[in-house]
Motif scaffolding. Structure first.
Motif, PDB file in Angstrom:
ATOM      1  N   LEU A  15     -15.399   3.314   8.849  1.00  0.00           N
ATOM      2  CA  LEU A  15     -14.926   1.938   8.668  1.00  0.00           C
ATOM      3  C   LEU A  15     -15.293   1.053   9.854  1.00  0.00           C
ATOM      4  CD1 LEU A  15     -11.451   1.558   6.989  1.00  0.00           C
ATOM      5  CD2 LEU A  15     -13.566   0.420   6.431  1.00  0.00           C
ATOM      6  N   GLU A  16     -15.269   1.633  11.046  1.00  0.00           N
ATOM      7  CA  GLU A  16     -15.676   0.853  12.227  1.00  0.00           C
ATOM      8  C   GLU A  16     -17.099   0.332  12.019  1.00  0.00           C
ATOM      9  OE1 GLU A  16     -13.026   3.093  15.660  1.00  0.00           O
ATOM     10  OE2 GLU A  16     -15.049   3.763  15.262  1.00  0.00           O
ATOM     11  N   PHE A  17     -17.934   1.189  11.478  1.00  0.00           N
ATOM     12  CA  PHE A  17     -19.327   0.799  11.225  1.00  0.00           C
ATOM     13  C   PHE A  17     -19.391  -0.334  10.209  1.00  0.00           C
ATOM     14  CE2 PHE A  17     -23.043   1.270   8.445  1.00  0.00           C
ATOM     15  CZ  PHE A  17     -24.061   1.043   9.357  1.00  0.00           C
ATOM     16  N   THR A  18     -18.685  -0.207   9.095  1.00  0.00           N
ATOM     17  CA  THR A  18     -18.803  -1.243   8.060  1.00  0.00           C
ATOM     18  C   THR A  18     -18.143  -2.549   8.501  1.00  0.00           C
ATOM     19  OG1 THR A  18     -16.996  -0.075   6.948  1.00  0.00           O
ATOM     20  CG2 THR A  18     -19.156   0.169   6.004  1.00  0.00           C
ATOM     21  N   VAL A  19     -17.086  -2.459   9.274  1.00  0.00           N
ATOM     22  CA  VAL A  19     -16.478  -3.696   9.801  1.00  0.00           C
ATOM     23  C   VAL A  19     -17.495  -4.427  10.676  1.00  0.00           C
ATOM     24  CG1 VAL A  19     -14.743  -4.556  11.457  1.00  0.00           C
ATOM     25  CG2 VAL A  19     -14.059  -3.003   9.631  1.00  0.00           C
ATOM     26  N   ASP A  20     -18.223  -3.673  11.474  1.00  0.00           N
ATOM     27  CA  ASP A  20     -19.257  -4.276  12.333  1.00  0.00           C
ATOM     28  C   ASP A  20     -20.381  -4.892  11.510  1.00  0.00           C
ATOM     29  OD1 ASP A  20     -18.213  -3.860  14.758  1.00  0.00           O
ATOM     30  OD2 ASP A  20     -19.501  -2.176  15.324  1.00  0.00           O
ATOM     31  N   PRO A  27     -14.294 -12.699   1.573  1.00  0.00           N
ATOM     32  CA  PRO A  27     -13.061 -12.259   2.238  1.00  0.00           C
ATOM     33  C   PRO A  27     -12.656 -10.807   1.978  1.00  0.00           C
ATOM     34  CG  PRO A  27     -12.770 -14.440   1.296  1.00  0.00           C
ATOM     35  CD  PRO A  27     -14.090 -13.942   0.798  1.00  0.00           C
ATOM     36  N   PRO A  28     -12.824 -10.256   0.772  1.00  0.00           N
ATOM     37  CA  PRO A  28     -12.354  -8.865   0.593  1.00  0.00           C
ATOM     38  C   PRO A  28     -13.005  -7.911   1.584  1.00  0.00           C
ATOM     39  CG  PRO A  28     -12.921  -9.835  -1.521  1.00  0.00           C
ATOM     40  CD  PRO A  28     -13.368 -10.815  -0.473  1.00  0.00           C
ATOM     41  N   CYS A  29     -14.300  -8.101   1.790  1.00  0.00           N
ATOM     42  CA  CYS A  29     -15.004  -7.232   2.740  1.00  0.00           C
ATOM     43  C   CYS A  29     -14.693  -7.639   4.178  1.00  0.00           C
ATOM     44  CB  CYS A  29     -16.507  -7.296   2.458  1.00  0.00           C
ATOM     45  SG  CYS A  29     -17.530  -6.458   3.678  1.00  0.00           S
ATOM     46  N   ARG A  30     -14.789  -8.932   4.452  1.00  0.00           N
ATOM     47  CA  ARG A  30     -14.604  -9.386   5.838  1.00  0.00           C
ATOM     48  C   ARG A  30     -13.199  -9.085   6.359  1.00  0.00           C
ATOM     49  NH1 ARG A  30     -15.101 -14.684   5.130  1.00  0.00           N
ATOM     50  NH2 ARG A  30     -12.889 -15.172   5.366  1.00  0.00           N
ATOM     51  N   ILE A  31     -12.199  -9.418   5.557  1.00  0.00           N
ATOM     52  CA  ILE A  31     -10.809  -9.266   6.025  1.00  0.00           C
ATOM     53  C   ILE A  31     -10.220  -7.914   5.605  1.00  0.00           C
ATOM     54  CG2 ILE A  31      -8.488 -10.296   5.947  1.00  0.00           C
ATOM     55  CD1 ILE A  31      -9.907 -12.965   5.225  1.00  0.00           C
ATOM     56  N   LYS A  34     -11.187  -4.928   7.705  1.00  0.00           N
ATOM     57  CA  LYS A  34     -10.539  -5.034   9.022  1.00  0.00           C
ATOM     58  C   LYS A  34      -9.092  -4.548   8.923  1.00  0.00           C
ATOM     59  CE  LYS A  34     -10.937  -6.742  13.301  1.00  0.00           C
ATOM     60  NZ  LYS A  34      -9.707  -6.296  13.858  1.00  0.00           N
ATOM     61  N   ARG A  35      -8.417  -4.952   7.840  1.00  0.00           N
ATOM     62  CA  ARG A  35      -7.012  -4.523   7.672  1.00  0.00           C
ATOM     63  C   ARG A  35      -6.946  -3.003   7.488  1.00  0.00           C
ATOM     64  NH1 ARG A  35      -6.296  -9.551   8.432  1.00  0.00           N
ATOM     65  NH2 ARG A  35      -6.731  -8.702  10.475  1.00  0.00           N
ATOM     66  N   MET A  36      -7.904  -2.472   6.737  1.00  0.00           N
ATOM     67  CA  MET A  36      -7.921  -1.004   6.556  1.00  0.00           C
ATOM     68  C   MET A  36      -8.129  -0.297   7.891  1.00  0.00           C
ATOM     69  SD  MET A  36     -10.042  -0.320   3.043  1.00  0.00           S
ATOM     70  CE  MET A  36      -9.687   1.425   2.997  1.00  0.00           C
ATOM     71  N   LEU A  37      -9.032  -0.840   8.688  1.00  0.00           N
ATOM     72  CA  LEU A  37      -9.296  -0.234   9.992  1.00  0.00           C
ATOM     73  C   LEU A  37      -8.043  -0.280  10.875  1.00  0.00           C
ATOM     74  CD1 LEU A  37     -11.237   1.049  12.012  1.00  0.00           C
ATOM     75  CD2 LEU A  37     -12.041  -1.236  12.627  1.00  0.00           C
ATOM     76  N   GLU A  38      -7.331  -1.399  10.819  1.00  0.00           N
ATOM     77  CA  GLU A  38      -6.094  -1.501  11.618  1.00  0.00           C
ATOM     78  C   GLU A  38      -5.085  -0.436  11.207  1.00  0.00           C
ATOM     79  OE1 GLU A  38      -6.467  -6.330  12.291  1.00  0.00           O
ATOM     80  OE2 GLU A  38      -4.938  -5.538  10.948  1.00  0.00           O
ATOM     81  N   ILE A  39      -5.004  -0.192   9.907  1.00  0.00           N
ATOM     82  CA  ILE A  39      -4.060   0.831   9.427  1.00  0.00           C
ATOM     83  C   ILE A  39      -4.491   2.219   9.938  1.00  0.00           C
ATOM     84  CG2 ILE A  39      -3.184   2.029   7.373  1.00  0.00           C
ATOM     85  CD1 ILE A  39      -3.360  -0.670   5.884  1.00  0.00           C
ATOM     86  N   LYS A  61      -9.250  -0.155  -3.369  1.00  0.00           N
ATOM     87  CA  LYS A  61      -9.618  -0.467  -4.760  1.00  0.00           C
ATOM     88  C   LYS A  61      -9.919  -1.956  -4.914  1.00  0.00           C
ATOM     89  CE  LYS A  61      -7.233   3.526  -6.515  1.00  0.00           C
ATOM     90  NZ  LYS A  61      -5.933   4.067  -6.800  1.00  0.00           N
ATOM     91  N   ASN A  62      -9.122  -2.800  -4.270  1.00  0.00           N
ATOM     92  CA  ASN A  62      -9.360  -4.254  -4.371  1.00  0.00           C
ATOM     93  C   ASN A  62     -10.680  -4.643  -3.717  1.00  0.00           C
ATOM     94  OD1 ASN A  62      -7.030  -4.739  -5.774  1.00  0.00           O
ATOM     95  ND2 ASN A  62      -5.805  -5.182  -3.952  1.00  0.00           N
ATOM     96  N   ILE A  63     -10.967  -4.044  -2.577  1.00  0.00           N
ATOM     97  CA  ILE A  63     -12.217  -4.378  -1.873  1.00  0.00           C
ATOM     98  C   ILE A  63     -13.423  -3.939  -2.709  1.00  0.00           C
ATOM     99  CG2 ILE A  63     -13.621  -3.890   0.183  1.00  0.00           C
ATOM    100  CD1 ILE A  63     -10.889  -3.568   1.708  1.00  0.00           C
ATOM    101  N   ILE A  64     -13.339  -2.748  -3.272  1.00  0.00           N
ATOM    102  CA  ILE A  64     -14.458  -2.247  -4.084  1.00  0.00           C
ATOM    103  C   ILE A  64     -14.714  -3.156  -5.283  1.00  0.00           C
ATOM    104  CG2 ILE A  64     -15.150  -0.368  -5.646  1.00  0.00           C
ATOM    105  CD1 ILE A  64     -13.766   1.557  -3.621  1.00  0.00           C
ATOM    106  N   SER A  65     -13.646  -3.594  -5.925  1.00  0.00           N
ATOM    107  CA  SER A  65     -13.836  -4.363  -7.165  1.00  0.00           C
ATOM    108  C   SER A  65     -14.167  -5.828  -6.912  1.00  0.00           C
ATOM    109  CB  SER A  65     -12.587  -4.249  -8.047  1.00  0.00           C
ATOM    110  OG  SER A  65     -11.499  -4.840  -7.380  1.00  0.00           O
TER     111      SER A  65
END
Ligand code: SF4
Ligand code: SF4
Ligand code: SF4
Length: 166
Positions: A15-20, A27-31, A34-39, A61-65
């Motif tokens: 996830l660190e890689f994809t956030v970068d 927004p689903p990908c950008r934000i 990031k929220r997933m990484l924080e968790i 699931k929301n980000i994927i769709s």
């Protein structure tokens, strides 16, 4: 990968890689990533809660769709995959505050076995922060307050007297 790899840590690494790499257009990908990484950072830092697992799944699931391109659509897959096959590791982190692989530093420590220690002093000479003390014929000990968990002492001990306490 084997039992010495923490699957939560592996998911965090991807996830660190994809956030970068996220271009930030949607927004689903950008934000969301990031929220997933924080968790995941919270979980590997020993501050996760059981609800975090469900939050990760819902976000994934929301980000994927709803992401526009393949990067966002695939970014959460390492989390979903590790949750599917190694859910017990996530539960150990959030419920028991334990990292079964002994990777997450907040949940492990290095300890010297008093029975195996020969008081040679090699570990103390290699410790970069002077966290190990001892004297002849007395087992050496690690000051957990000073220890930065680098693992050098365990590598250097010729008598295999140092262990990870996960
Ligand atoms: S899903 Fe693709 S387009 Fe959307 S922010 Fe991520 S990288 Fe950019
Ligand atoms: S290197 Fe091993 S045997 Fe030597 S003092 Fe350290 S723990 Fe004990
Ligand atoms: S893990 Fe690193 S910092 Fe901690 S006692 Fe061993 S050598 Fe020192």
């Amino acid at each position: 990968m084997d039992e010495d790899n923490c699957m939560v840590d592996i998911a965090k690494f991807f996830l660190e890689f994809t956030v970068d790499e996220s271009c930030g257009k949607c927004p689903p990908c950008r934000i969301g990533t990031k929220r997933m990484l924080e968790i995941l950072e919270r979980i590997t830092g020993g501050k996760g809660e059981e609800e975090d697992i469900e939050k990760l799944e819902t976000l994934a699931k929301n980000i994927i769709s709803s992401s526009l391109c393949g990067l966002g659509q695939s970014a959460p897959q390492p989390v979903l995959s590790t949750l599917k096959y190694f859910r017990d590791e996530y539960i150990a982190h959030v419920r028991d505050k334990k990292c079964p692989a002994g990777v997450c530093k907040s949940m492990m420590s290095y300890v010297i076995s008093a029975d195996l220690c020969k008081s040679c002093g090699i570990c103390a000479r290699h410790c970069p922060v002077g966290a190990i003390s001892g004297e002849k014929k007395v087992p050496y000990v690690i000051d957990q307050e000073k220890c930065i968990k680098c693992g050098v002492c365990m590598e250097k001990c010729p008598f295999k007297a140092i262990f990870k306490n996960a």
